[in-house]
Design a protein around this motif. Structure first.
Motif, mmCIF file in Angstrom:
data_model
loop_
_atom_site.group_PDB
_atom_site.id
_atom_site.type_symbol
_atom_site.label_atom_id
_atom_site.label_comp_id
_atom_site.label_asym_id
_atom_site.label_seq_id
_atom_site.Cartn_x
_atom_site.Cartn_y
_atom_site.Cartn_z
ATOM 1 N N VAL A 182 0.749 -1.300 0.044
ATOM 2 C CA VAL A 182 0.003 -0.029 -0.003
ATOM 3 C C VAL A 182 0.816 0.987 -0.025
ATOM 4 O O VAL A 182 2.152 1.286 0.225
ATOM 5 N N MET A 183 0.224 2.312 -0.635
ATOM 6 C CA MET A 183 0.796 3.674 -0.250
ATOM 7 C C MET A 183 -0.207 4.391 0.819
ATOM 8 O O MET A 183 -1.261 4.611 0.598
ATOM 9 N N VAL A 184 0.465 4.947 1.934
ATOM 10 C CA VAL A 184 -0.470 5.560 2.826
ATOM 11 C C VAL A 184 -0.367 7.225 2.696
ATOM 12 O O VAL A 184 1.109 7.814 2.730
ATOM 13 N N GLN A 185 -1.176 8.065 2.768
ATOM 14 C CA GLN A 185 -1.393 9.391 2.840
ATOM 15 C C GLN A 185 -1.932 9.675 4.119
ATOM 16 O O GLN A 185 -2.895 9.447 4.454
ATOM 17 N N VAL A 186 -1.081 10.566 5.134
ATOM 18 C CA VAL A 186 -1.752 11.117 6.377
ATOM 19 C C VAL A 186 -1.794 12.719 6.129
ATOM 20 O O VAL A 186 -1.015 13.144 5.599
ATOM 21 N N VAL B 184 3.449 12.019 2.629
ATOM 22 C CA VAL B 184 3.479 10.577 2.002
ATOM 23 C C VAL B 184 5.005 10.117 2.012
ATOM 24 O O VAL B 184 5.815 11.029 2.308
ATOM 25 N N GLU B 185 5.296 8.732 1.823
ATOM 26 C CA GLU B 185 6.544 8.340 1.639
ATOM 27 C C GLU B 185 6.853 8.710 0.321
ATOM 28 O O GLU B 185 6.410 8.340 -1.005
ATOM 29 N N GLY B 186 7.903 9.561 0.097
ATOM 30 C CA GLY B 186 8.416 10.261 -0.978
ATOM 31 C C GLY B 186 8.829 9.144 -2.231
ATOM 32 O O GLY B 186 8.422 9.311 -3.490
ATOM 33 N N ALA B 187 9.396 8.109 -1.865
ATOM 34 C CA ALA B 187 9.922 7.275 -2.722
ATOM 35 C C ALA B 187 8.798 6.263 -3.460
ATOM 36 O O ALA B 187 8.918 5.988 -4.441
ATOM 37 N N LYS B 188 7.468 6.637 -3.243
ATOM 38 C CA LYS B 188 6.430 5.787 -3.687
ATOM 39 C C LYS B 188 5.669 6.913 -4.808
ATOM 40 O O LYS B 188 4.878 6.372 -5.652
ATOM 41 N N ALA C 277 3.027 17.446 -1.772
ATOM 42 C CA ALA C 277 3.085 16.737 -0.607
ATOM 43 C C ALA C 277 4.375 16.947 0.254
ATOM 44 O O ALA C 277 5.572 17.062 -0.470
ATOM 45 N N LYS C 278 4.230 16.452 1.671
ATOM 46 C CA LYS C 278 5.384 16.419 2.299
ATOM 47 C C LYS C 278 5.885 14.922 2.388
ATOM 48 O O LYS C 278 5.216 14.080 2.596
ATOM 49 N N LYS C 279 7.255 15.052 1.956
ATOM 50 C CA LYS C 279 7.794 13.615 1.855
ATOM 51 C C LYS C 279 8.348 13.345 2.991
ATOM 52 O O LYS C 279 9.296 14.019 3.539
ATOM 53 N N VAL C 280 8.413 11.802 3.198
ATOM 54 C CA VAL C 280 9.267 11.180 4.310
ATOM 55 C C VAL C 280 9.562 9.762 3.926
ATOM 56 O O VAL C 280 9.012 9.050 2.944
ATOM 57 N N ASP C 281 10.425 9.323 4.753
ATOM 58 C CA ASP C 281 10.968 8.104 4.431
ATOM 59 C C ASP C 281 9.998 6.792 5.023
ATOM 60 O O ASP C 281 10.060 5.560 4.048
ATOM 61 N N ASP C 282 9.463 7.033 5.822
ATOM 62 C CA ASP C 282 8.842 6.016 6.720
ATOM 63 C C ASP C 282 7.492 6.631 7.028
ATOM 64 O O ASP C 282 7.387 7.491 7.986
ATOM 65 N N ILE C 283 6.187 6.146 6.708
ATOM 66 C CA ILE C 283 4.967 6.905 7.203
ATOM 67 C C ILE C 283 4.797 6.242 8.523
ATOM 68 O O ILE C 283 3.540 7.099 9.130
ATOM 69 N N ILE C 284 5.060 4.981 9.043
ATOM 70 C CA ILE C 284 4.662 4.602 10.166
ATOM 71 C C ILE C 284 4.743 5.549 11.325
ATOM 72 O O ILE C 284 4.020 5.764 12.217
ATOM 73 N N SER D 106 -3.720 14.248 16.438
ATOM 74 C CA SER D 106 -3.620 15.362 15.212
ATOM 75 C C SER D 106 -3.883 15.101 13.909
ATOM 76 O O SER D 106 -4.156 15.764 13.113
ATOM 77 N N ILE D 107 -4.165 13.869 13.510
ATOM 78 C CA ILE D 107 -4.522 13.144 12.110
ATOM 79 C C ILE D 107 -6.120 13.136 11.994
ATOM 80 O O ILE D 107 -6.811 12.744 12.791
ATOM 81 N N GLU D 108 -6.210 14.117 10.851
ATOM 82 C CA GLU D 108 -7.465 14.163 10.472
ATOM 83 C C GLU D 108 -8.217 13.148 9.541
ATOM 84 O O GLU D 108 -9.197 12.785 9.675
ATOM 85 N N LYS D 109 -7.402 12.481 8.830
ATOM 86 C CA LYS D 109 -7.699 11.543 8.026
ATOM 87 C C LYS D 109 -6.428 10.740 7.315
ATOM 88 O O LYS D 109 -5.380 11.394 7.201
ATOM 89 N N ILE D 110 -6.753 9.615 7.060
ATOM 90 C CA ILE D 110 -5.664 8.654 6.300
ATOM 91 C C ILE D 110 -6.134 8.141 5.335
ATOM 92 O O ILE D 110 -7.302 7.357 5.083
ATOM 93 N N ASN D 111 -5.614 8.198 3.812
ATOM 94 C CA ASN D 111 -5.892 7.404 2.743
ATOM 95 C C ASN D 111 -4.949 6.194 2.595
ATOM 96 O O ASN D 111 -3.645 6.420 2.521
ATOM 97 N N VAL D 112 -5.538 5.083 2.174
ATOM 98 C CA VAL D 112 -4.577 3.888 2.233
ATOM 99 C C VAL D 112 -4.816 3.490 0.630
ATOM 100 O O VAL D 112 -5.940 3.200 0.037
ATOM 101 N N TYR D 113 -3.827 3.657 -0.151
ATOM 102 C CA TYR D 113 -3.998 3.314 -1.659
ATOM 103 C C TYR D 113 -3.427 1.983 -1.852
ATOM 104 O O TYR D 113 -2.253 1.570 -1.475
ATOM 105 N N HIS D 114 -4.176 1.174 -2.569
ATOM 106 C CA HIS D 114 -4.121 -0.269 -2.580
ATOM 107 C C HIS D 114 -3.590 -0.446 -4.430
ATOM 108 O O HIS D 114 -4.052 0.371 -5.235
ATOM 109 N N THR D 115 -3.313 -1.835 -4.526
ATOM 110 C CA THR D 115 -3.241 -2.113 -6.037
ATOM 111 C C THR D 115 -4.540 -2.511 -6.784
ATOM 112 O O THR D 115 -4.425 -2.640 -7.897
#
Length: 276
Positions: free
Chosen positions: A104-108, A116-120, A140-147, A156-165
């Motif tokens: 998955v690719m996760v957006q917070v 999001v994880e920038g590499a994805k 988007a703000k890019k990070v190495d690891d979203i966890i 403080s998180i309003e929403k999380i999107n989980v993108y699947h294949t």
């Protein structure tokens, strides 16, 4: 034509925006006509504020954005949130566990920002989100690891999107979360996306809260959408409209079907039902 309606809420992607993510000049011009008439046109989208920002100039006549599927109402003129809801901290570890079983690719979303994880990002087509590569690369703000982001921003998180294949993969994640009985809303969007929002929060709440704050009776509101995450606002508004390219669920929830997003369906709705 009855023009007693006072507010129209427009979904963005595949509703207001054409397939190439643009808006016709005629539609943009109609926003000023609405404001001049003392009425409101607002965006009601799953996007965070950061992803609406590229359209700020085109939306200069809009005072309010209902963002993140109702979790954040943003005052565009004052440049600050008008209302905000966050996911219960008790759900975070269970969410982390549920999203760890598939590719998955996760957006917070935190305070209207997109993380999001920038590499994805270059590989977003793999997650059925290829059309958004340019947008995410820019805003988007890019990070190495979203966890760690999820853990560090709990509360403080309003929403999380989980993108699947695939849609099947998003259904598996949703079922894992459902089994945990968490205080969250789960709704499908896009081709294979699962949106996670605070319990009881959805686009219908966003439009109802904004209408109430503006002293507009809910029966004098209009909602326009195309997808499952639009259904709550379609069921809430006084008049619900689905664009012709909408999925079957959204069409079933709507009062009327209007032209598709590539043929100025939202302009049609504004002229016919809001301005009359």
């Amino acid at each position: 034509m009855n023009n007693d309606y006072e507010l129209i809420a427009l979904d963005m992607d595949d509703t207001l925006l054409r397939s190439d993510k643009t808006i016709s000049d005629e539609t943009i011009e109609s926003f000023k006509k609405v404001r001049d008439a003392g009425k409101y046109v607002v965006i009601c989208t799953g996007r965070p504020v950061a992803e609406i920002a590229p359209y700020d100039e085109q939306f200069k006549e809009m005072q309010y954005y209902i963002c993140e599927s109702g979790a954040l109402v943003y005052d565009h003129f004052a440049k600050k949130p008008a209302a905000r809801h966050t996911i219960d901290t008790s759900a975070m570890e269970a969410i982390i566990d549920a999203i760890s079983h598939d590719d998955v690719m996760v957006q917070v979303m935190v305070n209207g920002a997109s993380i999001v994880e920038g590499a994805k990002i270059p590989n977003m087509a793999h997650y059925q989100m290829g059309v958004y590569v340019s947008l995410y690369s820019t805003v988007a703000k890019k990070v190495d690891d979203i966890i760690p982001v999820i853990r560090d921003n709990a509360g403080s998180i309003e929403k999380i999107n989980v993108y699947h294949t695939s849609r099947e993969a998003s259904i598996r994640t949703s079922e894992r979360l459902a089994a945990k009985n968490l205080p969250i809303e789960r709704i499908y969007a896009e081709t294979a996306s699962l949106e996670l929002s605070p319990k009881g929060i959805h686009k219908g709440v966003g439009i109802a809260d904004l209408a109430s704050s503006l002293n507009i009776p809910i029966e004098k509101t209009i909602a326009v959408g195309d997808a499952d995450n639009d259904i709550p606002m379609l069921k809430t508004a006084g008049l619900s409209l689905a664009v012709a390219n909408a999925n079957g669920h959204a069409k079933a929830a709507a009062d009327l079907i209007i032209p598709d997003n590539n043929h100025d369906g939202c302009l049609y709705a504004i002229n016919k039902y809001l301005l009359g």
